[in-house]
Scaffold this motif. Structure first.
Motif, PDB file in Angstrom:
ATOM      1  N   GLU A 141       1.093  74.431  37.495  1.00 37.00           N
ATOM      2  CA  GLU A 141      -0.119  74.520  38.326  1.00 37.00           C
ATOM      3  C   GLU A 141      -0.004  75.586  39.402  1.00 37.00           C
ATOM      4  O   GLU A 141      -0.978  76.290  39.693  1.00 37.00           O
ATOM      5  CB  GLU A 141      -0.484  73.156  38.928  1.00 37.00           C
ATOM      6  CG  GLU A 141       0.441  72.646  39.997  1.00 37.00           C
ATOM      7  CD  GLU A 141       0.087  71.247  40.505  1.00 37.00           C
ATOM      8  OE1 GLU A 141      -1.032  70.766  40.252  1.00 37.00           O
ATOM      9  OE2 GLU A 141       0.947  70.621  41.141  1.00 37.00           O
TER      10      GLU A 141
ATOM     11  N   HIS B  11      -5.866  68.296  35.671  1.00 37.48           N
ATOM     12  CA  HIS B  11      -6.574  67.817  36.860  1.00 37.48           C
ATOM     13  C   HIS B  11      -7.945  67.289  36.460  1.00 37.48           C
ATOM     14  O   HIS B  11      -8.744  67.997  35.858  1.00 37.48           O
ATOM     15  CB  HIS B  11      -6.733  68.952  37.883  1.00 37.48           C
ATOM     16  CG  HIS B  11      -5.456  69.262  38.603  1.00 37.48           C
ATOM     17  ND1 HIS B  11      -5.363  70.219  39.585  1.00 37.48           N
ATOM     18  CD2 HIS B  11      -4.214  68.705  38.489  1.00 37.48           C
ATOM     19  CE1 HIS B  11      -4.118  70.250  40.046  1.00 37.48           C
ATOM     20  NE2 HIS B  11      -3.395  69.350  39.395  1.00 37.48           N
TER      21      HIS B  11
ATOM     22  N   HIS C 213       4.853  70.110  35.762  1.00 35.17           N
ATOM     23  CA  HIS C 213       3.492  70.130  36.307  1.00 35.17           C
ATOM     24  C   HIS C 213       3.409  71.095  37.497  1.00 35.17           C
ATOM     25  O   HIS C 213       2.510  71.942  37.571  1.00 35.17           O
ATOM     26  CB  HIS C 213       3.118  68.711  36.735  1.00 35.17           C
ATOM     27  CG  HIS C 213       1.709  68.533  37.218  1.00 35.17           C
ATOM     28  ND1 HIS C 213       0.751  67.884  36.480  1.00 35.17           N
ATOM     29  CD2 HIS C 213       1.096  68.917  38.362  1.00 35.17           C
ATOM     30  CE1 HIS C 213      -0.396  67.874  37.160  1.00 35.17           C
ATOM     31  NE2 HIS C 213      -0.209  68.495  38.308  1.00 35.17           N
TER      32      HIS C 213
ATOM     33  N   GLU D 125      -5.121  62.667  37.949  1.00 32.90           N
ATOM     34  CA  GLU D 125      -4.532  63.802  37.246  1.00 32.90           C
ATOM     35  C   GLU D 125      -3.502  63.286  36.246  1.00 32.90           C
ATOM     36  O   GLU D 125      -2.962  62.195  36.391  1.00 32.90           O
ATOM     37  CB  GLU D 125      -3.894  64.815  38.207  1.00 32.90           C
ATOM     38  CG  GLU D 125      -2.664  64.332  38.943  1.00 32.90           C
ATOM     39  CD  GLU D 125      -1.994  65.422  39.798  1.00 32.90           C
ATOM     40  OE1 GLU D 125      -2.086  66.606  39.439  1.00 32.90           O
ATOM     41  OE2 GLU D 125      -1.380  65.072  40.816  1.00 32.90           O
TER      42      GLU D 125
ATOM     43  N   TYR E 297     -11.152  71.468  41.870  1.00 24.84           N
ATOM     44  CA  TYR E 297      -9.790  70.978  41.618  1.00 24.84           C
ATOM     45  C   TYR E 297      -9.347  71.276  40.186  1.00 24.84           C
ATOM     46  O   TYR E 297      -8.168  71.544  39.931  1.00 24.84           O
ATOM     47  CB  TYR E 297      -9.780  69.474  41.906  1.00 24.84           C
ATOM     48  CG  TYR E 297      -8.482  68.746  41.678  1.00 24.84           C
ATOM     49  CD1 TYR E 297      -7.315  69.114  42.340  1.00 24.84           C
ATOM     50  CD2 TYR E 297      -8.423  67.655  40.808  1.00 24.84           C
ATOM     51  CE1 TYR E 297      -6.133  68.421  42.142  1.00 24.84           C
ATOM     52  CE2 TYR E 297      -7.242  66.944  40.609  1.00 24.84           C
ATOM     53  CZ  TYR E 297      -6.100  67.328  41.278  1.00 24.84           C
ATOM     54  OH  TYR E 297      -4.934  66.639  41.075  1.00 24.84           O
TER      55      TYR E 297
HETATM   56 ZN    ZN Z   1      -1.475  68.708  39.981  1.00 21.71          ZN
END
Ligand code: ZN
Length: 288
Positions: free
Chosen positions: A268, A123, A264, A154, A115
């Protein structure tokens, strides 16, 4: 592409811990802290969008995501009058296939270190209680995450969040899944978001991917603090009105969290697109 240069202090410490923790894992060479944004998303990060362009979670609005073309606003964030927030985000995945996306949505959740690859600064961990069942041989990618709950820590901006995401079949929200193929929708990851530890319902998350000439694009929509509720003795207690009146929605969400969520999501998923084909080529046929 422009480099991300703002890393809240908490995320700097998380990054250092993540870098240490992943050493020795067979996929550690995909751990990369160089985050970037596409230049064309910058205007959406400089001011909130007009809330008149926000979708609702009604089936009619959700199914407008199956229409050809694009919505008026594909990148944006805003607060809604009740204090909740709406976020819309579009990211591109050139050179990626829907198979890779569907694989990623369960593969990353089987080890917390996986992750961290996705957003090495923000994360922290992911955990599942159903790992044994989800590891059974012969399951499809979707069977390994739809119906499952991911227990997540997170950072959203500077805030360390402990949340749970329960992934759902989009048909259960009124998506006309029979139209998906014709609309080019080849993957989804939709879920209810809860705050730990009381499982306060904190948001609605839609990820749909649509095939493009060179890969796919991901269209994400978030409604934050849209329908707060908790489960009491097996019954769902709707907290929407008191949460509005007491300003709780605005504190949980509002423009501030909407903005951080857009940033975010953009960071990501832009990052994921940069290594998804390679990590899938290396680990995609390994099984859980
Ligand atoms: Zn995230």
């Amino acid at each position: 592409m422009i480099p991300v240069t703002y890393y809240p202090v908490g995320t700097q410490k998380a990054f250092a811990r993540n870098a240490q923790r992943i050493a020795g894992k067979p996929y550690a060479h995909y751990f990369n802290g160089d985050m970037v944004l596409h230049e064309d998303v910058l205007p959406a990060l400089r001011a909130p969008m007009d809330p008149a362009h926000a979708l609702t979670t009604s089936p009619a609005d959700l199914n407008s995501l199956l229409d050809p073309g694009y919505h008026e606003v594909e990148n944006g964030y805003c607060a809604l009058p009740d204090g909740s927030a709406y976020v819309t985000s579009l990211t591109r995945f050139p050179g990626c296939t829907s198979e890779m996306f569907r694989w990623w949505f369960w593969w990353h959740s089987f080890e917390p270190e996986r992750y961290t690859l996705w957003y090495p600064w923000n994360h922290v961990s992911v955990r599942r209680k159903d790992l044994a069942a989800a590891s059974a041989p012969g399951l499809s990618h979707e069977q390994r995450y739809i119906g499952s709950t991911h227990i997540i820590t997170e950072y959203i901006g500077p805030d360390r969040m402990k949340i749970e995401i329960t992934f759902v079949d989009p048909a259960s929200w009124g998506f006309d899944v029979a139209r998906f193929a014709a609309a080019g929708i080849s993957g989804h990851a939709c879920g209810d978001v809860f705050l730990q530890p009381i499982r306060l319902r904190a948001g609605t998350m839609v990820h749909l991917i649509r095939d493009t000439d060179d890969g796919f694009e991901l269209r994400s929509r978030y409604w934050l603090a849209d329908r707060p509720s908790i489960s009491v003795a097996g019954r769902e207690l709707n907290l929407s009105l008191p949460a509005t009146l007491l300003g709780i929605k605005r504190r949980l969400a509002g423009e501030r969290v909407g903005y951080e969520q857009l940033l975010h999501d953009q960071i990501e998923f832009t990052h994921l697109a940069s290594f998804l084909p390679k990590i899938y080529a290396e680990f995609g046929s390994d099984g859980p």
